[in-house]
Design a protein around this motif. Structure first.
Motif, PDB file in Angstrom:
ATOM      1  N   ARG A  17       9.320 -13.011   0.860  1.00  0.00           N
ATOM      2  CA  ARG A  17       8.983 -13.390   2.246  1.00  0.00           C
ATOM      3  C   ARG A  17       8.385 -14.793   2.354  1.00  0.00           C
ATOM      4  O   ARG A  17       8.552 -15.457   3.360  1.00  0.00           O
ATOM      5  CB  ARG A  17       7.981 -12.397   2.833  1.00  0.00           C
ATOM      6  N   THR A  18       7.647 -15.216   1.332  1.00  0.00           N
ATOM      7  CA  THR A  18       6.864 -16.448   1.463  1.00  0.00           C
ATOM      8  C   THR A  18       7.281 -17.567   0.526  1.00  0.00           C
ATOM      9  O   THR A  18       6.841 -18.700   0.719  1.00  0.00           O
ATOM     10  CB  THR A  18       5.376 -16.153   1.205  1.00  0.00           C
ATOM     11  N   GLY A  19       8.059 -17.268  -0.506  1.00  0.00           N
ATOM     12  CA  GLY A  19       8.437 -18.299  -1.469  1.00  0.00           C
ATOM     13  C   GLY A  19       7.285 -18.756  -2.345  1.00  0.00           C
ATOM     14  O   GLY A  19       7.332 -19.831  -2.930  1.00  0.00           O
ATOM     15  N   THR A  20       6.226 -17.954  -2.442  1.00  0.00           N
ATOM     16  CA  THR A  20       5.079 -18.337  -3.258  1.00  0.00           C
ATOM     17  C   THR A  20       5.052 -17.567  -4.573  1.00  0.00           C
ATOM     18  O   THR A  20       5.608 -16.475  -4.688  1.00  0.00           O
ATOM     19  CB  THR A  20       3.751 -18.067  -2.510  1.00  0.00           C
ATOM     20  N   ASN A  21       4.391 -18.164  -5.533  1.00  0.00           N
ATOM     21  CA  ASN A  21       4.157 -17.499  -6.810  1.00  0.00           C
ATOM     22  C   ASN A  21       2.966 -16.554  -6.656  1.00  0.00           C
ATOM     23  O   ASN A  21       2.146 -16.720  -5.757  1.00  0.00           O
ATOM     24  CB  ASN A  21       3.859 -18.522  -7.908  1.00  0.00           C
ATOM     25  N   TRP A  22       2.862 -15.602  -7.582  1.00  0.00           N
ATOM     26  CA  TRP A  22       1.792 -14.605  -7.529  1.00  0.00           C
ATOM     27  C   TRP A  22       1.498 -14.125  -8.934  1.00  0.00           C
ATOM     28  O   TRP A  22       2.310 -14.292  -9.850  1.00  0.00           O
ATOM     29  CB  TRP A  22       2.202 -13.421  -6.647  1.00  0.00           C
ATOM     30  N   ILE A  23       0.315 -13.553  -9.093  1.00  0.00           N
ATOM     31  CA  ILE A  23      -0.036 -12.870 -10.339  1.00  0.00           C
ATOM     32  C   ILE A  23      -0.546 -11.481  -9.974  1.00  0.00           C
ATOM     33  O   ILE A  23      -1.079 -11.271  -8.886  1.00  0.00           O
ATOM     34  CB  ILE A  23      -1.085 -13.634 -11.180  1.00  0.00           C
ATOM     35  N   THR A  24      -0.375 -10.563 -10.889  1.00  0.00           N
ATOM     36  CA  THR A  24      -0.788  -9.188 -10.659  1.00  0.00           C
ATOM     37  C   THR A  24      -2.276  -9.046 -10.937  1.00  0.00           C
ATOM     38  O   THR A  24      -2.755  -9.436 -12.001  1.00  0.00           O
ATOM     39  CB  THR A  24       0.003  -8.236 -11.567  1.00  0.00           C
ATOM     40  N   VAL A  25      -2.998  -8.460  -9.999  1.00  0.00           N
ATOM     41  CA  VAL A  25      -4.417  -8.175 -10.164  1.00  0.00           C
ATOM     42  C   VAL A  25      -4.586  -6.717 -10.576  1.00  0.00           C
ATOM     43  O   VAL A  25      -5.351  -6.399 -11.483  1.00  0.00           O
ATOM     44  CB  VAL A  25      -5.192  -8.457  -8.854  1.00  0.00           C
ATOM     45  N   ARG A  26      -3.846  -5.831  -9.897  1.00  0.00           N
ATOM     46  CA  ARG A  26      -3.943  -4.405 -10.183  1.00  0.00           C
ATOM     47  C   ARG A  26      -2.626  -3.749  -9.838  1.00  0.00           C
ATOM     48  O   ARG A  26      -2.008  -4.072  -8.827  1.00  0.00           O
ATOM     49  CB  ARG A  26      -5.058  -3.797  -9.339  1.00  0.00           C
ATOM     50  N   LEU A  27      -2.197  -2.827 -10.685  1.00  0.00           N
ATOM     51  CA  LEU A  27      -0.952  -2.116 -10.443  1.00  0.00           C
ATOM     52  C   LEU A  27      -1.167  -0.645 -10.778  1.00  0.00           C
ATOM     53  O   LEU A  27      -1.521  -0.299 -11.903  1.00  0.00           O
ATOM     54  CB  LEU A  27       0.172  -2.690 -11.308  1.00  0.00           C
ATOM     55  N   LEU A  28      -0.975   0.207  -9.783  1.00  0.00           N
ATOM     56  CA  LEU A  28      -1.103   1.651  -9.960  1.00  0.00           C
ATOM     57  C   LEU A  28       0.255   2.277  -9.699  1.00  0.00           C
ATOM     58  O   LEU A  28       0.827   2.083  -8.621  1.00  0.00           O
ATOM     59  CB  LEU A  28      -2.128   2.236  -8.988  1.00  0.00           C
ATOM     60  N   VAL A  29       0.756   3.013 -10.672  1.00  0.00           N
ATOM     61  CA  VAL A  29       2.071   3.629 -10.535  1.00  0.00           C
ATOM     62  C   VAL A  29       1.972   5.102 -10.896  1.00  0.00           C
ATOM     63  O   VAL A  29       1.422   5.459 -11.938  1.00  0.00           O
ATOM     64  CB  VAL A  29       3.118   2.926 -11.433  1.00  0.00           C
ATOM     65  N   ASP A  30       2.502   5.937 -10.030  1.00  0.00           N
ATOM     66  CA  ASP A  30       2.590   7.372 -10.286  1.00  0.00           C
ATOM     67  C   ASP A  30       4.025   7.686 -10.692  1.00  0.00           C
ATOM     68  O   ASP A  30       4.967   7.390  -9.944  1.00  0.00           O
ATOM     69  CB  ASP A  30       2.234   8.164  -9.024  1.00  0.00           C
ATOM     70  N   ASP A  37      -7.279 -13.141   2.581  1.00  0.00           N
ATOM     71  CA  ASP A  37      -7.385 -14.423   1.880  1.00  0.00           C
ATOM     72  C   ASP A  37      -6.112 -14.635   1.054  1.00  0.00           C
ATOM     73  O   ASP A  37      -5.027 -14.597   1.600  1.00  0.00           O
ATOM     74  CB  ASP A  37      -8.649 -14.487   1.027  1.00  0.00           C
ATOM     75  N   SER A  38      -6.251 -14.802  -0.247  1.00  0.00           N
ATOM     76  CA  SER A  38      -5.067 -15.041  -1.083  1.00  0.00           C
ATOM     77  C   SER A  38      -4.566 -13.769  -1.770  1.00  0.00           C
ATOM     78  O   SER A  38      -3.759 -13.835  -2.686  1.00  0.00           O
ATOM     79  CB  SER A  38      -5.385 -16.103  -2.134  1.00  0.00           C
ATOM     80  N   PHE A  39      -5.008 -12.612  -1.317  1.00  0.00           N
ATOM     81  CA  PHE A  39      -4.598 -11.346  -1.919  1.00  0.00           C
ATOM     82  C   PHE A  39      -3.649 -10.589  -0.995  1.00  0.00           C
ATOM     83  O   PHE A  39      -3.812 -10.593   0.225  1.00  0.00           O
ATOM     84  CB  PHE A  39      -5.812 -10.478  -2.244  1.00  0.00           C
ATOM     85  N   ARG A  40      -2.670  -9.925  -1.608  1.00  0.00           N
ATOM     86  CA  ARG A  40      -1.728  -9.096  -0.865  1.00  0.00           C
ATOM     87  C   ARG A  40      -1.673  -7.725  -1.525  1.00  0.00           C
ATOM     88  O   ARG A  40      -1.635  -7.617  -2.755  1.00  0.00           O
ATOM     89  CB  ARG A  40      -0.319  -9.689  -0.868  1.00  0.00           C
ATOM     90  N   THR A  41      -1.643  -6.692  -0.703  1.00  0.00           N
ATOM     91  CA  THR A  41      -1.468  -5.327  -1.190  1.00  0.00           C
ATOM     92  C   THR A  41      -0.043  -4.917  -0.861  1.00  0.00           C
ATOM     93  O   THR A  41       0.414  -5.079   0.277  1.00  0.00           O
ATOM     94  CB  THR A  41      -2.464  -4.363  -0.537  1.00  0.00           C
ATOM     95  N   VAL A  42       0.644  -4.401  -1.862  1.00  0.00           N
ATOM     96  CA  VAL A  42       2.049  -4.014  -1.720  1.00  0.00           C
ATOM     97  C   VAL A  42       2.205  -2.546  -2.084  1.00  0.00           C
ATOM     98  O   VAL A  42       1.664  -2.092  -3.095  1.00  0.00           O
ATOM     99  CB  VAL A  42       2.945  -4.876  -2.638  1.00  0.00           C
ATOM    100  N   ILE A  45      -1.918  -4.906  -6.175  1.00  0.00           N
ATOM    101  CA  ILE A  45      -2.682  -5.980  -5.548  1.00  0.00           C
ATOM    102  C   ILE A  45      -2.315  -7.242  -6.304  1.00  0.00           C
ATOM    103  O   ILE A  45      -2.383  -7.292  -7.534  1.00  0.00           O
ATOM    104  CB  ILE A  45      -4.204  -5.716  -5.591  1.00  0.00           C
ATOM    105  N   PHE A  46      -1.907  -8.249  -5.549  1.00  0.00           N
ATOM    106  CA  PHE A  46      -1.408  -9.488  -6.143  1.00  0.00           C
ATOM    107  C   PHE A  46      -2.145 -10.674  -5.525  1.00  0.00           C
ATOM    108  O   PHE A  46      -2.462 -10.669  -4.329  1.00  0.00           O
ATOM    109  CB  PHE A  46       0.096  -9.634  -5.871  1.00  0.00           C
ATOM    110  N   LYS A  47      -2.422 -11.676  -6.356  1.00  0.00           N
ATOM    111  CA  LYS A  47      -3.051 -12.920  -5.885  1.00  0.00           C
ATOM    112  C   LYS A  47      -1.945 -13.933  -5.676  1.00  0.00           C
ATOM    113  O   LYS A  47      -1.164 -14.219  -6.580  1.00  0.00           O
ATOM    114  CB  LYS A  47      -4.075 -13.433  -6.878  1.00  0.00           C
ATOM    115  N   VAL A  48      -1.896 -14.478  -4.477  1.00  0.00           N
ATOM    116  CA  VAL A  48      -0.906 -15.491  -4.137  1.00  0.00           C
ATOM    117  C   VAL A  48      -1.375 -16.830  -4.707  1.00  0.00           C
ATOM    118  O   VAL A  48      -2.529 -17.212  -4.544  1.00  0.00           O
ATOM    119  CB  VAL A  48      -0.713 -15.590  -2.619  1.00  0.00           C
ATOM    120  N   LEU A  49      -0.459 -17.527  -5.371  1.00  0.00           N
ATOM    121  CA  LEU A  49      -0.781 -18.818  -5.976  1.00  0.00           C
ATOM    122  C   LEU A  49      -0.194 -19.950  -5.148  1.00  0.00           C
ATOM    123  O   LEU A  49      -0.558 -20.141  -4.009  1.00  0.00           O
ATOM    124  CB  LEU A  49      -0.292 -18.843  -7.426  1.00  0.00           C
ATOM    125  N   THR A  50       0.753 -20.644  -5.691  1.00  0.00           N
ATOM    126  CA  THR A  50       1.313 -21.832  -5.040  1.00  0.00           C
ATOM    127  C   THR A  50       2.757 -21.590  -4.621  1.00  0.00           C
ATOM    128  O   THR A  50       3.419 -20.695  -5.145  1.00  0.00           O
ATOM    129  CB  THR A  50       1.297 -23.003  -6.035  1.00  0.00           C
TER     130      THR A  50
END
Length: 144
Positions: free
Chosen positions: A80-93, A115-120, A137-142
């Motif tokens: 959606r945004t064309g930005t880079n991101w890093i994973t902060v937390r990932l919960l998978v069932d 802010d710079s965090f997105r929950t997916v 939960i992912f932190k949006v970078l550049t």
């Protein structure tokens, strides 16, 4: 008779999917990965469970499903945004197995931003069977 599944394995996707152009890094070890756009502007990522992705039960390894969840759920941000991101937390069932040869699909959608965090929230499935669901939960970078 040859019992080696790698000699008969065909990772070819269904019509409409294009192979992701992964040329280095982690993606090479879990691929090939595929993607298609959806009519609503979203996306579906996918892979076929190959011999290099199975566990001793001949199902897709949980580590592969976690890695796929990471690159699929996180892609909801860059798609959606064309930005880079890093994973902060990932919960998978994990809900069901995906056997050797199964075509596995997944997608994610942004459900919150602060802010710079997105929950997916995301889902992974094969046919009519949900394989896994989760939240990242992912932190949006550049911008890319």
């Amino acid at each position: 008779m040859n019992d080696d599944p790698s000699t008969t394995f065909d990772p070819a996707p269904p019509p409409g999917f294009n192979r992701l152009p992964i040329r280095s890094g982690y993606g090479l070890s879990i691929g090939p990965l595929f993607e298609r756009e959806t009519a609503d502007g979203g996306f579906i990522r996918a892979f076929r469970v190959g011999p290099h992705l199975t566990n001793t039960l001949n199902n897709c390894h949980g580590g592969m499903l976690m890695g796929f969840a990471d690159v699929t759920f996180g892609h909801a941000i860059s798609h959606r945004t064309g930005t880079n991101w890093i994973t902060v937390r990932l919960l998978v069932d994990f809900i069901a197995g995906a056997p050797f040869g199964a075509w596995v699909e997944g997608t994610g959608r942004i459900v919150a931003a602060s802010d710079s965090f997105r929950t997916v929230q995301g889902r992974i499935w094969s046919g009519e069977t949900t394989i896994a669901s989760g939240t990242g939960i992912f932190k949006v970078l550049t911008p890319r």
